[in-house]
Scaffold this motif. Sequence first.
Motif, PDB file in Angstrom:
ATOM      1  N   ALA A   1      26.966  71.286  34.395  1.00 28.24           N
ATOM      2  CA  ALA A   1      25.900  71.064  35.374  1.00 28.24           C
ATOM      3  C   ALA A   1      24.790  70.216  34.766  1.00 28.24           C
ATOM      4  O   ALA A   1      24.243  69.314  35.416  1.00 28.24           O
ATOM      5  CB  ALA A   1      25.345  72.402  35.867  1.00 28.24           C
ATOM      6  N   SER A   2      24.448  70.502  33.509  1.00 21.71           N
ATOM      7  CA  SER A   2      23.433  69.718  32.812  1.00 21.71           C
ATOM      8  C   SER A   2      23.897  68.274  32.619  1.00 21.71           C
ATOM      9  O   SER A   2      23.126  67.335  32.824  1.00 21.71           O
ATOM     10  CB  SER A   2      23.138  70.353  31.439  1.00 21.71           C
ATOM     11  OG  SER A   2      22.312  69.510  30.655  1.00 21.71           O
ATOM     12  N   ILE A   3      25.162  68.082  32.241  1.00 19.78           N
ATOM     13  CA  ILE A   3      25.694  66.737  32.053  1.00 19.78           C
ATOM     14  C   ILE A   3      25.702  65.969  33.360  1.00 19.78           C
ATOM     15  O   ILE A   3      25.391  64.773  33.404  1.00 19.78           O
ATOM     16  CB  ILE A   3      27.109  66.808  31.440  1.00 19.78           C
ATOM     17  CG1 ILE A   3      27.041  67.398  30.033  1.00 19.78           C
ATOM     18  CG2 ILE A   3      27.757  65.422  31.401  1.00 19.78           C
ATOM     19  CD1 ILE A   3      28.400  67.627  29.398  1.00 19.78           C
ATOM     20  N   GLN A   4      26.015  66.629  34.455  1.00 18.01           N
ATOM     21  CA  GLN A   4      25.995  65.984  35.767  1.00 18.01           C
ATOM     22  C   GLN A   4      24.585  65.540  36.146  1.00 18.01           C
ATOM     23  O   GLN A   4      24.378  64.421  36.636  1.00 18.01           O
ATOM     24  CB  GLN A   4      26.544  66.942  36.827  1.00 18.01           C
ATOM     25  CG  GLN A   4      28.032  67.222  36.712  1.00 18.01           C
ATOM     26  CD  GLN A   4      28.499  68.297  37.674  1.00 18.01           C
ATOM     27  OE1 GLN A   4      27.777  68.672  38.604  1.00 18.01           O
ATOM     28  NE2 GLN A   4      29.698  68.822  37.457  1.00 18.01           N
ATOM     29  N   ARG A   5      23.597  66.414  35.904  1.00 19.54           N
ATOM     30  CA  ARG A   5      22.210  66.030  36.185  1.00 19.54           C
ATOM     31  C   ARG A   5      21.784  64.868  35.289  1.00 19.54           C
ATOM     32  O   ARG A   5      21.076  63.951  35.731  1.00 19.54           O
ATOM     33  CB  ARG A   5      21.277  67.233  35.974  1.00 19.54           C
ATOM     34  CG  ARG A   5      21.477  68.363  36.970  1.00 19.54           C
ATOM     35  CD  ARG A   5      20.350  69.395  36.875  1.00 19.54           C
ATOM     36  NE  ARG A   5      20.277  70.046  35.569  1.00 19.54           N
ATOM     37  CZ  ARG A   5      20.902  71.178  35.264  1.00 19.54           C
ATOM     38  NH1 ARG A   5      21.669  71.773  36.167  1.00 19.54           N
ATOM     39  NH2 ARG A   5      20.763  71.719  34.068  1.00 19.54           N
ATOM     40  N   GLY A   6      22.201  64.907  34.035  1.00 21.12           N
ATOM     41  CA  GLY A   6      21.876  63.822  33.118  1.00 21.12           C
ATOM     42  C   GLY A   6      22.513  62.511  33.531  1.00 21.12           C
ATOM     43  O   GLY A   6      21.894  61.443  33.401  1.00 21.12           O
ATOM     44  N   ALA A   7      23.736  62.562  34.046  1.00 19.84           N
ATOM     45  CA  ALA A   7      24.415  61.357  34.521  1.00 19.84           C
ATOM     46  C   ALA A   7      23.663  60.737  35.689  1.00 19.84           C
ATOM     47  O   ALA A   7      23.555  59.507  35.802  1.00 19.84           O
ATOM     48  CB  ALA A   7      25.848  61.694  34.924  1.00 19.84           C
ATOM     49  N   LYS A   8      23.116  61.581  36.561  1.00 22.71           N
ATOM     50  CA  LYS A   8      22.343  61.074  37.703  1.00 22.71           C
ATOM     51  C   LYS A   8      21.075  60.383  37.224  1.00 22.71           C
ATOM     52  O   LYS A   8      20.708  59.307  37.721  1.00 22.71           O
ATOM     53  CB  LYS A   8      22.003  62.216  38.657  1.00 22.71           C
ATOM     54  CG  LYS A   8      21.373  61.746  39.963  1.00 22.71           C
ATOM     55  CD  LYS A   8      21.221  62.894  40.949  1.00 22.71           C
ATOM     56  CE  LYS A   8      20.656  62.398  42.277  1.00 22.71           C
ATOM     57  NZ  LYS A   8      20.526  63.505  43.266  1.00 22.71           N
TER      58      LYS A   8
ATOM     59  N   ARG B   1      35.569  58.777  34.313  1.00 21.45           N
ATOM     60  CA  ARG B   1      35.568  59.783  33.241  1.00 21.45           C
ATOM     61  C   ARG B   1      34.684  60.970  33.600  1.00 21.45           C
ATOM     62  O   ARG B   1      34.834  62.069  33.038  1.00 21.45           O
ATOM     63  CB  ARG B   1      35.087  59.144  31.938  1.00 21.45           C
ATOM     64  CG  ARG B   1      35.410  59.957  30.686  1.00 21.45           C
ATOM     65  CD  ARG B   1      36.910  60.064  30.492  1.00 21.45           C
ATOM     66  NE  ARG B   1      37.274  61.060  29.518  1.00 21.45           N
ATOM     67  CZ  ARG B   1      37.615  60.784  28.255  1.00 21.45           C
ATOM     68  NH1 ARG B   1      37.608  59.532  27.842  1.00 21.45           N
ATOM     69  NH2 ARG B   1      37.975  61.742  27.438  1.00 21.45           N
ATOM     70  N   LEU B   2      33.776  60.772  34.545  1.00 20.19           N
ATOM     71  CA  LEU B   2      32.893  61.862  34.968  1.00 20.19           C
ATOM     72  C   LEU B   2      33.644  62.974  35.700  1.00 20.19           C
ATOM     73  O   LEU B   2      33.095  64.052  35.922  1.00 20.19           O
ATOM     74  CB  LEU B   2      31.779  61.312  35.859  1.00 20.19           C
ATOM     75  CG  LEU B   2      30.734  60.467  35.121  1.00 20.19           C
ATOM     76  CD1 LEU B   2      29.890  59.668  36.103  1.00 20.19           C
ATOM     77  CD2 LEU B   2      29.850  61.346  34.258  1.00 20.19           C
ATOM     78  N   GLU B   3      34.890  62.702  36.048  1.00 18.99           N
ATOM     79  CA  GLU B   3      35.722  63.771  36.625  1.00 18.99           C
ATOM     80  C   GLU B   3      35.949  64.866  35.595  1.00 18.99           C
ATOM     81  O   GLU B   3      36.212  66.014  35.964  1.00 18.99           O
ATOM     82  CB  GLU B   3      37.057  63.200  37.096  1.00 18.99           C
ATOM     83  CG  GLU B   3      36.953  62.269  38.286  1.00 18.99           C
ATOM     84  CD  GLU B   3      38.300  61.741  38.734  1.00 18.99           C
ATOM     85  OE1 GLU B   3      38.910  62.384  39.625  1.00 18.99           O
ATOM     86  OE2 GLU B   3      38.750  60.712  38.191  1.00 18.99           O
ATOM     87  N   ASP B   4      35.851  64.520  34.310  1.00 20.69           N
ATOM     88  CA  ASP B   4      36.055  65.512  33.245  1.00 20.69           C
ATOM     89  C   ASP B   4      34.970  66.581  33.238  1.00 20.69           C
ATOM     90  O   ASP B   4      35.168  67.648  32.648  1.00 20.69           O
ATOM     91  CB  ASP B   4      36.087  64.825  31.873  1.00 20.69           C
ATOM     92  CG  ASP B   4      37.301  63.921  31.709  1.00 20.69           C
ATOM     93  OD1 ASP B   4      38.186  63.951  32.597  1.00 20.69           O
ATOM     94  OD2 ASP B   4      37.358  63.175  30.713  1.00 20.69           O
ATOM     95  N   VAL B   5      33.811  66.302  33.844  1.00 18.99           N
ATOM     96  CA  VAL B   5      32.727  67.294  33.862  1.00 18.99           C
ATOM     97  C   VAL B   5      32.563  67.907  35.256  1.00 18.99           C
ATOM     98  O   VAL B   5      31.509  68.456  35.583  1.00 18.99           O
ATOM     99  CB  VAL B   5      31.391  66.679  33.382  1.00 18.99           C
ATOM    100  CG1 VAL B   5      31.496  66.296  31.924  1.00 18.99           C
ATOM    101  CG2 VAL B   5      30.997  65.473  34.228  1.00 18.99           C
ATOM    102  N   GLY B   6      33.606  67.785  36.081  1.00 17.50           N
ATOM    103  CA  GLY B   6      33.610  68.506  37.350  1.00 17.50           C
ATOM    104  C   GLY B   6      33.251  67.725  38.588  1.00 17.50           C
ATOM    105  O   GLY B   6      33.175  68.302  39.680  1.00 17.50           O
ATOM    106  N   LEU B   7      33.015  66.423  38.465  1.00 15.41           N
ATOM    107  CA  LEU B   7      32.684  65.623  39.639  1.00 15.41           C
ATOM    108  C   LEU B   7      33.943  65.040  40.265  1.00 15.41           C
ATOM    109  O   LEU B   7      34.899  64.704  39.566  1.00 15.41           O
ATOM    110  CB  LEU B   7      31.727  64.484  39.267  1.00 15.41           C
ATOM    111  CG  LEU B   7      30.336  64.888  38.791  1.00 15.41           C
ATOM    112  CD1 LEU B   7      29.555  63.653  38.352  1.00 15.41           C
ATOM    113  CD2 LEU B   7      29.577  65.628  39.890  1.00 15.41           C
ATOM    114  N   THR B   8      33.936  64.922  41.586  1.00 19.98           N
ATOM    115  CA  THR B   8      35.054  64.290  42.273  1.00 19.98           C
ATOM    116  C   THR B   8      34.780  62.796  42.427  1.00 19.98           C
ATOM    117  O   THR B   8      33.644  62.342  42.263  1.00 19.98           O
ATOM    118  CB  THR B   8      35.256  64.906  43.662  1.00 19.98           C
ATOM    119  OG1 THR B   8      34.110  64.615  44.483  1.00 19.98           O
ATOM    120  CG2 THR B   8      35.423  66.425  43.567  1.00 19.98           C
TER     121      THR B   8
END
Length: 239
Positions: A34-41, A60-67
């Motif tokens: 969740a933190s990595i996803q927020r950081g990616a945004k 590659r962001l699919e590896d952290v749970g994003l579709t």
Amino acid sequence: MKKFLLALLFAPLTAFASEHVHLDKAPVNLEDYASIQRGAKLFTNYCLTCHSANAMRYTRLEDVGLTKDQIKANLMFATDKVGNPMTIAMQPADAKKWFGAEPPDLSVIARSRSSDWLYTYLRSFYRDDTRPTGWNNTVFEKVGMPFVLYGLQGEQVLKESAHGEHEADAKPQFELVKPGSLTPAEYNSAVGDLVNYLTWMAEPAKIKRMEVGVLVLLFLGVFFVLAYYLKQEYWKDIH
């Protein structure tokens, strides 16, 4: 002559000591998707305008749970294909003209600078009217990069020490003179997310590699025991 040679010998150490700055510990947790996803945004909204990440592909962001749909809807502003790398439209010649130097690619910036350096750097901008951009930084003195996150953090000034100047080896003290959209605690958390993403981006396979490494070591441990007893059985008539 001896004094001159000694000066040359210790010059690199003196230069290193003068560049020493206090670094805060970055709250990096590569298992916190969740933190990595927020950081990616934050990265795609604030950093990817000037800084590329050519070694990183959106998919590659699919590896952290994003579709793929989430990536396209929230993170892709410079391309239309989820398999493309994180490039920018700005030309190197224009970047050098505007900023004095081409902004570096950030694919592996966390490995080259360290997560602690990035975390401290992004929280150490302060107003300095002597600089062309109006900003300076205690970690990277006379930095040419404009402070793009000032809308979140606000504007802070550097407090002077008791001697009237900032001591390089001490933790600098800032005063927030114009609040941003986030509180100091919220801003620190946001920067932590951004650094967490930059750290993950520098080596996306790190957790998987470490998991495989543990399994390999366990296998070698079990294999060693079996090999030892096999050797004992094979050579029992000799020993």
